[in-house]
Design an enzyme around this catalytic site. Structure first.
Site: not given
Ligand SMILES: *[C@@H]1O[C@H](CO)[C@@H](O)[C@H](O)[C@H]1NC(C)=O
Ligand SMILES: *[C@@H]1O[C@H](CO)[C@@H](O)[C@H](O)[C@H]1NC(C)=O
Ligand SMILES: *[C@@H]1O[C@H](CO)[C@@H](O)[C@H](O)[C@H]1NC(C)=O
Ligand SMILES: *[C@@H]1O[C@H](CO)[C@@H](O)[C@H](O)[C@H]1NC(C)=O
Ligand SMILES: *[C@@H]1O[C@H](CO)[C@@H](O)[C@H](O)[C@H]1NC(C)=O
Length: 666
Positions: A351, A353-355, A468
């Protein structure tokens, strides 16, 4: 008186006879300290008795002759026999040296007209007639271009000219070994040489000191010297140097006109030729070069080792601080994670992700883990964050993704959790290539997540906020159970800012309207859960800006559809027919209830669980109830970039909220 005179006469006559007979029978020199020789050029008799024909001076020659000539009357036999010991000592060990020596039978002792180098100080050149009465036995240590047949150091018999009439490589026949043994002329070791001429055959033999005269001569040449020799002939040696030089010595010499009268050399009494000097000059140079090379090598090796060490150190470097001690059991070494994930290779990436990126890894005992790499540059707040992460790691619920531990590196935080083989829910909801979950699966997942969230909010000593909730944070285990992962991550999301001041962070579309002004609370989690419920039921993302304006906000759209009595139309078309309309409607309404704009009107997670399980009826409300289907001021029209910039604005971050609230907010 007459008698006396007569006696004197007799005496001198006898003396004369004796003298001449001694001359004819020959001589022996075991060392030359008493010798009566004619010498010229470089030749010296050294104090220890060595006859040095040349020292290592370039382009020089030297001659040594027995002072009395020998009578080679052609009417008598011309035979002669000689045995001498010579040594050609190179100036330094292992270098080429030259040029060699020759045993000479010459009509004159004056050979100073000769070319020194090539022709060993014997012959002037090939065609000269002045040397036509010469016989030379050469021990030539260099190859003279165009003159010698043999390229290597050789032994030759020269008559008239330096072109040998016969030549051979220096060797001797060893009767012990039954074969020829070669001799190195330039070893510096003394070499015995025999030259025998019986009037017709000229034999030349060589042997090292410790060896008897060989049975077979090296060379045996038929030659009539009466055509060459003059009546008076001198015997002696000639030697020369050129660019190549040698210290060339005669150690002992015996000569006779007759074989029987040849006196034996006493080899034990001969002076010693000096040993070959070891490279005096080069000894200093070579080691210097050598030392420099060795130092360079050592430096190189050290650099490589240092580089490797540095590389390894860096590769596996971690950040550890004293406060982390209490989290010891939760701390993973970077090395173990590096190994587990195969060096974080791209193939193992599950994966992005943005961070951060998520890698699949395998610990020893084939324990599968997921490693999330978060880059961060804020050390500030890290302690609190790690504390929270660890606290959450201690939470135990069947619908939570167990967090196993963490690792810190410079600018990087790695979170290790159990690996969920079926990935995250959003991949099934939004990606056509994956099978769409059935309604039954969806409702189970919703119940799973509701239960997990309820546990976080009320089931532990402290209130834990997820912050989140969204389908991409809902993981599916091997049995397709929903598992909530990534708690507290939202806090980390805005890693550039002070972590504790970034409470108002979540994902656009899931953020409760009051979040910016009041910060996070269990109610903001409930809001996000409501959005998630709608997302799962409708199979679309909460905000889709590509849709017509009235459909862009999922919450608003579902509410509008309810108003128009087409609530069921909002369900995911991929559900097919296999669902209960009542249940879908109930779930959609629950989603709307949870996304009420007024936090106090949202149910608690415990209630949500009960509604989902039909243990408790949902309160009555309609699409026009205040707060239902309200617009979302945080994110409605904001692109995510604007959202982030709002969040990074320090004035927004005034409201500090802690993820773990002691009792407060329950
Ligand atoms: C060689 O001998 C000559 C004459 O004896 C002398 O002048 C010279 O210095 C010597 N050279 C060496 C290198 O010994
Ligand atoms: C030989 O010596 C003569 C004079 O002695 C000279 O003219 C001739 O060039 C020399 N030949 C060689 C090959 O050196
Ligand atoms: C040894 O050398 C001599 C002279 O070069 C040669 O005639 C003879 O055949 C050699 N003998 C052996 C065994 O090689
Ligand atoms: C020379 O050598 C041969 C054997 O090769 C021997 O027959 C002869 O007697 C030798 N001549 C002298 C003068 O030693
Ligand atoms: C050598 O040569 C001389 C003169 O040419 C001749 O008288 C003599 O017989 C020869 N000797 C031998 C052994 O051939």
């Amino acid at each position: 008186m007459v008698c006396k005179l007569y006696l004197v006469f007799i005496f001198s006559f006898v003396h004369l006879i004796c003298h001449s007979s001694q001359q004819e029978t020959g001589f022996v020199y075991n060392g030359f300290d008493q010798a009566d020789l004619f010498i010229d050029g470089l030749t010296r008799i050294l104090p220890d008795g060595l006859l040095q024909l040349t020292n290592a001076t370039e382009f020089q020659m030297g001659h040594a002759f027995f002072k009395q000539p020998f009578d080679f009357d052609p009417s008598s036999t011309l035979s002669f026999y000689t045995h001498f010991v010579c040594a050609l000592v190179p100036p330094t060990f292992g270098v080429d040296s030259g040029h060699g020596i020759a045993f000479v039978v010459s009509p004159s002792t004056d050979l100073s007209y000769e070319e020194q180098a090539q022709f060993l100080g014997v012959f002037s050149n090939e065609t000269s007639s002045s040397s036509s009465h010469l016989l030379a036995i050469e021990l030539d240590s260099v190859y003279s271009v165009g003159v010698d047949k043999l390229e290597n150091p050789h032994v030759g018999i020269d008559v008239y000219s330096p072109k040998s009439i016969e030549s051979a490589l220096p060797s001797y026949f060893s009767s012990v070994l039954g074969k020829n043994e070669s001799i190195n002329l330039l070893s510096g070791e003394p070499i015995q040489v025999w030259v025998d001429y019986d009037g017709s055959l000229l034999n030349v033999s060589l042997a090292p000191m410790e060896v008897q005269k060989p049975n077979l001569p090296l060379m045996s040449t038929a030659i009539n010297l009466s055509e060459i020799f003059q009546e008076k002939m001198y015997v002696g040696f000639s030697a020369a140097t050129a660019k190549l030089t040698s210290n060339q010595y005669i150690l002992g010499w015996s000569f006779s006109r007759s074989k029987e009268l040849l006196q034996t050399l006493d080899l034990s009494k001969l002076p010693q030729a000096p040993p070959v000097p070891r490279k005096e000059k080069q000894k200093k140079q070579v080691p210097l070069v050598f030392i420099v090379l060795v130092i360079l090598l050592v430096v190189l090796v050290l650099m490589v080792l240092g580089g490797a060490y540095w590389y390894r150190r860096n590769k596996y470097a971690e950040v550890r601080e004293p406060w982390e001690k209490e989290y010891g059991p939760h701390r993973f070494s970077y090395k173990s994670l590096y190994k587990a994930t195969n060096g974080f290779c791209k193939d193992g990436r599950v994966g992005k992700g943005g961070f951060g990126e998520v890698y699949k890894g395998t610990l020893p005992l084939s324990r599968h883990i997921a490693v999330k790499r978060l880059s961060h540059d804020a050390e500030q707040g890290m302690k609190q964050f790690v504390a929270e992460v660890i606290t959450m790691g201690n939470l135990e619920h069947r619908n939570l993704v167990p967090l196993l531990g963490y690792c810190r590196r410079k600018g990087e935080l790695l979170l290790v959790s159990e690996y969920m083989p079926n990935g995250s829910l959003d991949q099934y909801l939004f990606h056509g290539q994956n099978p769409s979950p059935t309604w039954l699966q969806r409702i189970f997942i919703l119940k799973d997540i509701a239960s997990a969230l309820s546990y976080l909010h009320t089931g532990t000593k402290q209130v834990v906020l997820h912050r989140d909730i969204k389908s991409s944070n809902v993981m599916l285990d091997s049995e397709f159970n929903g598992r909530l992962g990534d708690f507290g991550m939202a806090k980390f999301h805005d890693h550039g800012a002070n972590l504790s001041a970034t409470a108002a962070v979540g994902t656009i579309g899931y953020m409760a309207p009051e979040l910016i002004t009041m910060g996070t609370s269990t109610k903001t989690d409930v809001y996000a859960f409501g959005v998630f419920v709608l997302e799962v039921t409708c199979g679309r993302r909460p905000v889709e800006l590509v849709l017509p304006i009235e459909k862009q906000s999922l919450v608003k759209w579902v509410c509008e559809c309810w108003k128009q009595a087409s609530l069921l139309e909002t369900r995911d078309p991929r559900l097919g027919r296999d669902f209960s309309s009542k249940e879908v409607e109930m779930v959609l309404k629950l989603g709307l209830l949870c996304t009420n704009a007024m936090p106090e009107s949202r149910p608690a997670m415990g209630q949500v669980v009960q509604y989902l399980n039909r243990d408790l009826p949902m309160p009555k409300f309609s699409p026009s109830t205040p707060g239902i289907g309200a617009f979302m001021p945080v994110s409605m029209q904001a692109s995510s970039a604007i959202g982030v910039s709002i969040l990074r604005n320090s004035s927004v971050s005034l409201f500090v909220s802690h993820t773990i609230l002691d009792g407060h907010g329950r």
